[in-house]
Scaffold this active site. Structure first.
Site, PDB file in Angstrom:
ATOM      1  N   GLU A   1       0.832  -1.211   0.000  1.00 58.75           N
ATOM      2  CA  GLU A   1       0.000   0.000   0.000  1.00 58.75           C
ATOM      3  C   GLU A   1       0.863   1.257   0.000  1.00 58.75           C
ATOM      4  O   GLU A   1       2.079   1.202   0.236  1.00 58.75           O
ATOM      5  CB  GLU A   1      -0.926   0.005   1.219  1.00 58.75           C
TER       6      GLU A   1
ATOM      7  N   LYS B   1      -5.824  10.573   0.773  1.00 59.33           N
ATOM      8  CA  LYS B   1      -5.861   9.237   1.377  1.00 59.33           C
ATOM      9  C   LYS B   1      -7.092   8.530   0.818  1.00 59.33           C
ATOM     10  O   LYS B   1      -8.220   8.951   1.059  1.00 59.33           O
ATOM     11  CB  LYS B   1      -5.940   9.375   2.904  1.00 59.33           C
TER      12      LYS B   1
ATOM     13  N   ALA C   1     -13.107   1.350   6.974  1.00 60.91           N
ATOM     14  CA  ALA C   1     -13.633   0.631   5.804  1.00 60.91           C
ATOM     15  C   ALA C   1     -12.770  -0.584   5.466  1.00 60.91           C
ATOM     16  O   ALA C   1     -13.200  -1.451   4.693  1.00 60.91           O
ATOM     17  CB  ALA C   1     -13.720   1.573   4.608  1.00 60.91           C
TER      18      ALA C   1
ATOM     19  N   LYS D   1      -3.451  -2.129  15.830  1.00 63.74           N
ATOM     20  CA  LYS D   1      -2.749  -1.210  16.719  1.00 63.74           C
ATOM     21  C   LYS D   1      -3.530  -0.975  18.000  1.00 63.74           C
ATOM     22  O   LYS D   1      -4.753  -0.957  17.975  1.00 63.74           O
ATOM     23  CB  LYS D   1      -2.572   0.149  16.043  1.00 63.74           C
TER      24      LYS D   1
END
Ligand code: PSU
Ligand code: MN
Length: 303
Positions: A23, A84, A139, A157
């Site tokens: 990514e 983003k 999402a 996290k």
């Protein structure tokens, strides 16, 4: 819409070589420059050393790139104001000919379009603490239930509500597989204190499960939760007050929606004097290695 393949990725596709998607939000919104570009390069090199081909995904000036060359990666890592992109934003970014970095959700969508079945990253988005008030649920979770890509991450996290994140994944029918241990890992530390629903100890098993899901006609991917190497982990108890402090700041400043995760990562980086970033880099490299091993096993089963 055309996918723009880098020469390296195009050659790999023609040869039927194993590919690992990577990514780009981690580059633009997850790490500071210049460590972001250095890390992205090291992650790509790690995938190559492990015998697969890396495909870093991003939208550059309205074109969906599968694989970036060195100059494109460098430019993206230095650029300001990069969007983003999650599932909701991808088509809009293409239509408006803008530049955006793909989150886990958007990278999964692009990887599937490109026929790439494995994707390695750091951490996924999840259910944020206080989601019962903010409704902030990434999402990424729904994408895992819809798009057939196996995602290797280091768990969720501790800025997230990990129990709620696991509950949502269970509701959505997403397999959550801890690699080599029973506990679900917690990104900067190996153990979240919660058991993972599934455990696998080899890339071959993970690849088999991935292929079998396809045969069963199941939509959606798998989440492989790969614990950070022991030498690199940060003690969860040490991080807890820092995370609580960063979340308090985000609330006080009214940080919401897309800005929450980047804000928290940046503040935790500052408050740990860079230690969180070192751990983040180590775990991404570790995930790149496992992602490559899984891609090789899947390619073997397809070939
Ligand atoms: N976790 C990290 N670093 C990151 C992200 C998550 O350790 O950069 C990024 C990923 O791209 C992930 C996104 O998909 O944050 C989730 O954002 P949100 O919580 O807004 O869905
Ligand atoms: Mn969110």
């Amino acid at each position: 819409m055309d996918l723009i393949f880098s020469p390296e990725v195009r050659a790999a596709r023609e040869a039927g070589a194993p590919l690992v998607a990577l990514e780009s939000t981690i580059i633009t919104h997850g790490m500071p420059w210049p460590q972001n570009v250095e890390t992205a390069r090291r992650v790509e090199a790690t995938v190559r050393d492990a015998g697969a081909v890396p495909a870093t995904i991003a939208v550059l000036a309205g074109q969906l790139h599968i694989g970036l060359d060195a100059a494109e990666l460098d430019q993206l890592g230095r650029a300001e104001g990069v969007l983003k992109l999650s599932r909701a934003d991808l088509a809009a970014c293409l239509a408006q000919r803008r530049t955006g970095a793909t989150t886990v959700a958007a990278t999964m969508i692009a990887a599937r379009l490109a026929g790439i079945e494995v994707f390695a990253t750091g951490g996924i988005g999840g259910v944020h603490r206080g989601a019962e008030r903010s409704f902030d649920i990434s999402a990424d979770l729904r994408e895992l239930s819809e798009t057939a890509v196996t995602v290797v991450a280091a768990g969720a996290k501790a800025i997230l509500d990990v129990p709620k994140t696991l509950e949502v994944l269970e509701t959505l029918g997403v397999p959550v597989i801890a690699y080599g241990q029973d506990a679900f890992p917690a990104f900067w530390s190996r153990n979240s204190g919660l058991p993972a629903p599934l455990r696998m100890d080899s890339a071959a098993e993970i690849a088999s499960a991935h292929v079998l899901r396809g045969r069963l006609g199941l939509a959606g991917g798998q989440l492989v939760a790969n614990p950070i190497p022991a030498a690199d982990e940060i003690d969860a108890a040490q991080l807890a007050p820092i995370i609580a402090h960063a979340i308090g700041e985000a609330e006080a400043q009214g940080i919401a929606a897309k800005s929450v995760t980047p804000f928290l990562l940046q503040r935790i980086f500052e408050l740990t004097e860079g230690r969180s970033l070192e751990a983040n880099i180590a775990l991404v490299l570790n995930n790149a290695r496992l992602g490559a091993a899984i891609a090789i096993e899947i390619a073997r089963r397809r070939g």
